[in-house]
Design a protein around this motif. Structure first.
Motif, mmCIF file in Angstrom:
data_model
loop_
_atom_site.group_PDB
_atom_site.id
_atom_site.type_symbol
_atom_site.label_atom_id
_atom_site.label_comp_id
_atom_site.label_asym_id
_atom_site.label_seq_id
_atom_site.Cartn_x
_atom_site.Cartn_y
_atom_site.Cartn_z
ATOM 1 N N ASN A 1 2.303 1.839 -3.377
ATOM 2 C CA ASN A 1 1.280 2.364 -4.288
ATOM 3 C C ASN A 1 1.030 3.853 -4.048
ATOM 4 O O ASN A 1 0.876 4.629 -5.000
ATOM 5 C CB ASN A 1 -0.014 1.574 -4.159
ATOM 6 N N VAL A 2 1.001 4.262 -2.791
ATOM 7 C CA VAL A 2 0.808 5.678 -2.464
ATOM 8 C C VAL A 2 1.980 6.501 -2.998
ATOM 9 O O VAL A 2 1.794 7.586 -3.557
ATOM 10 C CB VAL A 2 0.631 5.886 -0.945
ATOM 11 N N ASN B 1 0.824 -1.210 0.000
ATOM 12 C CA ASN B 1 0.000 0.000 0.000
ATOM 13 C C ASN B 1 0.857 1.259 0.000
ATOM 14 O O ASN B 1 0.561 2.223 -0.713
ATOM 15 C CB ASN B 1 -0.947 0.018 1.200
ATOM 16 N N LYS C 1 3.818 5.830 -5.561
ATOM 17 C CA LYS C 1 3.661 5.913 -7.018
ATOM 18 C C LYS C 1 2.627 6.969 -7.394
ATOM 19 O O LYS C 1 2.869 7.794 -8.273
ATOM 20 C CB LYS C 1 3.249 4.553 -7.586
ATOM 21 N N ILE C 2 1.504 6.958 -6.704
ATOM 22 C CA ILE C 2 0.432 7.924 -6.980
ATOM 23 C C ILE C 2 0.896 9.346 -6.690
ATOM 24 O O ILE C 2 0.517 10.294 -7.372
ATOM 25 C CB ILE C 2 -0.829 7.583 -6.148
ATOM 26 N N SER C 3 1.772 9.490 -5.682
ATOM 27 C CA SER C 3 2.242 10.814 -5.249
ATOM 28 C C SER C 3 3.371 11.360 -6.114
ATOM 29 O O SER C 3 3.898 12.427 -5.837
ATOM 30 C CB SER C 3 2.716 10.752 -3.799
ATOM 31 N N GLY C 4 3.761 10.610 -7.138
ATOM 32 C CA GLY C 4 4.805 11.084 -8.036
ATOM 33 C C GLY C 4 6.189 10.552 -7.740
ATOM 34 O O GLY C 4 7.171 11.016 -8.315
ATOM 35 N N GLN D 1 7.381 7.524 -8.407
ATOM 36 C CA GLN D 1 7.390 6.256 -9.141
ATOM 37 C C GLN D 1 8.764 5.582 -9.085
ATOM 38 O O GLN D 1 8.859 4.399 -8.788
ATOM 39 C CB GLN D 1 6.988 6.502 -10.604
#
Length: 78
Positions: free
Chosen positions: A62-63, A59, A65-68, A70
């Motif tokens: 994933n956060v 999790n 990655k979503i937050s930039g 990557q």
């Protein structure tokens, strides 16, 4: 010393176990300053990996990655 170093120490020797846990506990006590947010997220990630809590570590990746973050997320060990 970085959080990654703590993770690697744990993998190399169980003798570092108490020291690693003390440092992780200390990081948890740091003030919640926005600039330290990524450090706290990485701390939570490595603690989850250290404890074998795969769902939490996944999790957090994933956060990130979503937050930039990557590239950072991709470089983290599983």
């Amino acid at each position: 010393m970085t959080i990654q170093d703590l993770f690697n120490f744990r993998k190399l020797s169980k003798e570092f176990n108490k020291t690693v846990l003390k440092i992780i506990s200390w990081i948890k006590t740091t003030s919640i300053v926005p600039e330290l947010g990524i450090i706290r997220e990485l701390n939570a990630y490595f603690l989850a990996v250290y404890e074998g809590n795969i769902s939490v570590s996944t999790n957090i990746k994933n956060v990130l990655k979503i937050s930039g973050y990557q590239n950072l997320a991709n470089d983290l060990p599983n």
